[in-house]
Write an enzyme that holds these catalytic residues in place. Structure first.
Site, PDB file in Angstrom:
ATOM      1  CB  THR A 179      -0.931   0.003   1.219  1.00  0.00           C
ATOM      2  OG1 THR A 179      -1.687  -1.210   1.239  1.00  0.00           O
ATOM      3  CG2 THR A 179      -1.884   1.185   1.173  1.00  0.00           C
ATOM      4  CB  CYS A 198       6.112  -2.704  11.976  1.00  0.00           C
ATOM      5  SG  CYS A 198       6.229  -1.232  13.013  1.00  0.00           S
ATOM      6  CD  GLU A 240       6.468   2.080  10.817  1.00  0.00           C
ATOM      7  OE1 GLU A 240       6.842   0.991  10.319  1.00  0.00           O
ATOM      8  OE2 GLU A 240       5.612   2.174  11.682  1.00  0.00           O
TER       9      GLU A 240
END
Length: 482
Positions: A229, A281, A247
């Protein structure tokens, strides 16, 4: 629960189409409530409200904006338990984790940027008989797009510096986790934040997020989410010369050197691997261990993972809840099967049918933490982002090999190094192609430091002065001295 609504120009409103989406509790499979399935017309309405509020908000003093941040921190602190319960319900994470991380950090984000703003001074530079003054002005209207794993934590991380710098906001949270963003909007309404400063539009990425990125009057986009994305955001925003901060994903290495004190660090390594069901993440999903201690490490690590309590997120004793959805559960399970197909051996865990979680609803998206060994460090399982409770173990013979293995991925967000010699760890960390390295710790965050990744883990940095720089335009005013 009452329906979630958009928050535009200080009022809660449905999508103009009247369409809705369901938000589901991943631990039970039950529908919690509905949220608007918004579109470009709703983004237009939110942007128009932000633009109407922009000049007045930009004209407020820094001191006044700082006071608003403090008021928001105070209000969220008062709602700490409510936020934790909403976040646990929406994400399936343990209530203890939601309290300790999500609710607490959301308060801390507003408090930190308020105090950072109070202490911040713009530099001046003198040379050639002149003084150069650095002046900041707001970007204007900014778009904030945030993911489902740490919903309010990551939204407030962006809202606080954007407001501090005098910007007005159009925000889009994940459609999977809308509850705490809705609660933040209700807090803003409750404390009387001026209308239009913060606007919230719910919906799907291609229908809301893309409309935000394409809107010519949204001049900056701060996005946290998946790399695929992120590429779309960059491709859309770059030709429009918007400011962008991305990020993105990670496939982080945890490197255990031969002198690491295993007795002392094992719980930290489990936490670094499986916090939030591995849906952070920054989690270390590849553990690289010196061959001299590999077998000893493996036995200790598997034993420690086996002590985790998997189950109902509302129970205080639970240490790991669900993944975000049944669809995501199936994705993670496909990687466990792929790992076996690629030659890996499951040391603990497995798919939900192989290693079921007892006493939980079959509709829940539960998985046990899974550890695989025997895979090549270049295998798909060891290089592609799984974003779930799956860790692969690999051994190395020397530090050069460990560095090569750690860097053998398209990602570069974070990593950690474990050794009894801090100087050795520091030196090793400088050889890693990544934005963040922790030595003998993990997720130890000083909010003044730059946060972000390299390679396909993102573009730009946020945190402290880096956030202020992103959310403002800098002008140098050079004044010749008489």
């Amino acid at each position: 629960m009452d329906p979630v609504l958009n928050y535009i120009d200080g009022a809660f409103v449905a999508a103009q189409s009247g369409e809705t989406l369901d938000t589901v509790n991943p631990a039970t499979g039950d529908v919690i409530t509905t949220l608007p399935r918004s579109g470009s017309v709703d983004v237009e309405a939110a942007t128009s409200a932000a633009l109407r509020a922009s000049s007045k908000w930009a004209a407020t003093s820094m001191a006044e904006r700082i006071q608003w941040l403090h008021r928001l921190a105070d209000a969220l602190d008062e709602d700490h338990e409510t936020i934790a319960r909403l976040e646990s319900m929406d994400t399936g994470k343990p209530i203890s984790l939601a309290r300790r991380v999500d609710a607490s950090r959301s308060v801390a984000n507003f408090r930190f940027f308020a105090e950072f703003g109070e202490q911040h001074e713009e530099p001046t530079f003198s040379d050639h008989g002149a003084v150069n003054h650095v002046h900041r002005s707001p970007i204007g209207c900014v778009g904030l797009i945030t993911p489902w794993n740490l919903p309010l934590y990551l939204l407030t991380w962006k809202v606080a510096p954007a407001m501090l710098m005098g910007n007005t906001i159009v925000a889009k949270p994940s459609e999977l986790t809308p509850l705490t963003a809705h609660h933040l909007a209700s807090v803003m309404q409750r404390i009387g934040l001026p209308k239009g400063v913060f606007n919230l539009v719910h919906g799907l990425g291609p229908e809301v997020g893309q409309a935000m990125v394409e809107h010519p009057q949204i001049r900056g986009i701060s996005f946290t989410g998946g790399t695929a994305t992120g590429k779309i955001v960059a491709a859309t925003a770059a030709p429009m010369f918007k400011k962008i901060s991305l990020e993105l994903g990670g496939k982080n290495a945890t490197v255990v050197l031969d002198d690491a004190p295993l007795d002392e660090i094992m719980d930290d390594l489990v936490r670094a691997s499986f916090t939030n069901s591995g849906q952070v993440c920054l989690c270390g999903s590849r553990i690289l261990v010196d061959s001299a201690i590999y077998e000893d490490f493996k036995g200790r690590f598997v034993e420690a993972v086996g002590r985790m309590v998997i189950g109902d997120p509302t129970e205080e004793s639970t240490t790991m809840g669900t993944v975000i959805s049944k669809d995501h559960q199936q994705k993670v399970e496909s990687y466990i099967r792929l790992g076996v197909e690629e030659g890996g051996k499951v040391l603990i865990g497995g798919t939900s049918s192989e290693a079921p979680v007892d006493n939980v609803p079959s509709e829940g998206a539960f998985l046990r933490p899974t550890v695989l060994e025997g895979l090549s460090h270049t295998s798909r399982t060891a290089t592609e982002e799984i974003f779930g409770p799956v860790v692969t173990l690999h051994s190395f013979d020397n530090e050069d090999e460990a560095v090569a293995m750690a860097n053998a991925t398209e990602y570069g967000l974070a990593g950690s190094v474990w050794t009894k010699d801090a100087k050795r760890g520091h030196a090793f960390g400088q050889r890693l192609d990544t934005g963040i390295v922790w030595v003998n710790t993990w997720l130890n965050r000083d909010l003044r430091t730059p946060f972000g990744g390299v390679k396909q883990s993102g573009v730009g940095r946020e945190g402290g002065a880096w956030s202020l720089n992103f959310f403002s335009e800098l002008t140098n005013i050079c004044v010749l001295q008489p």
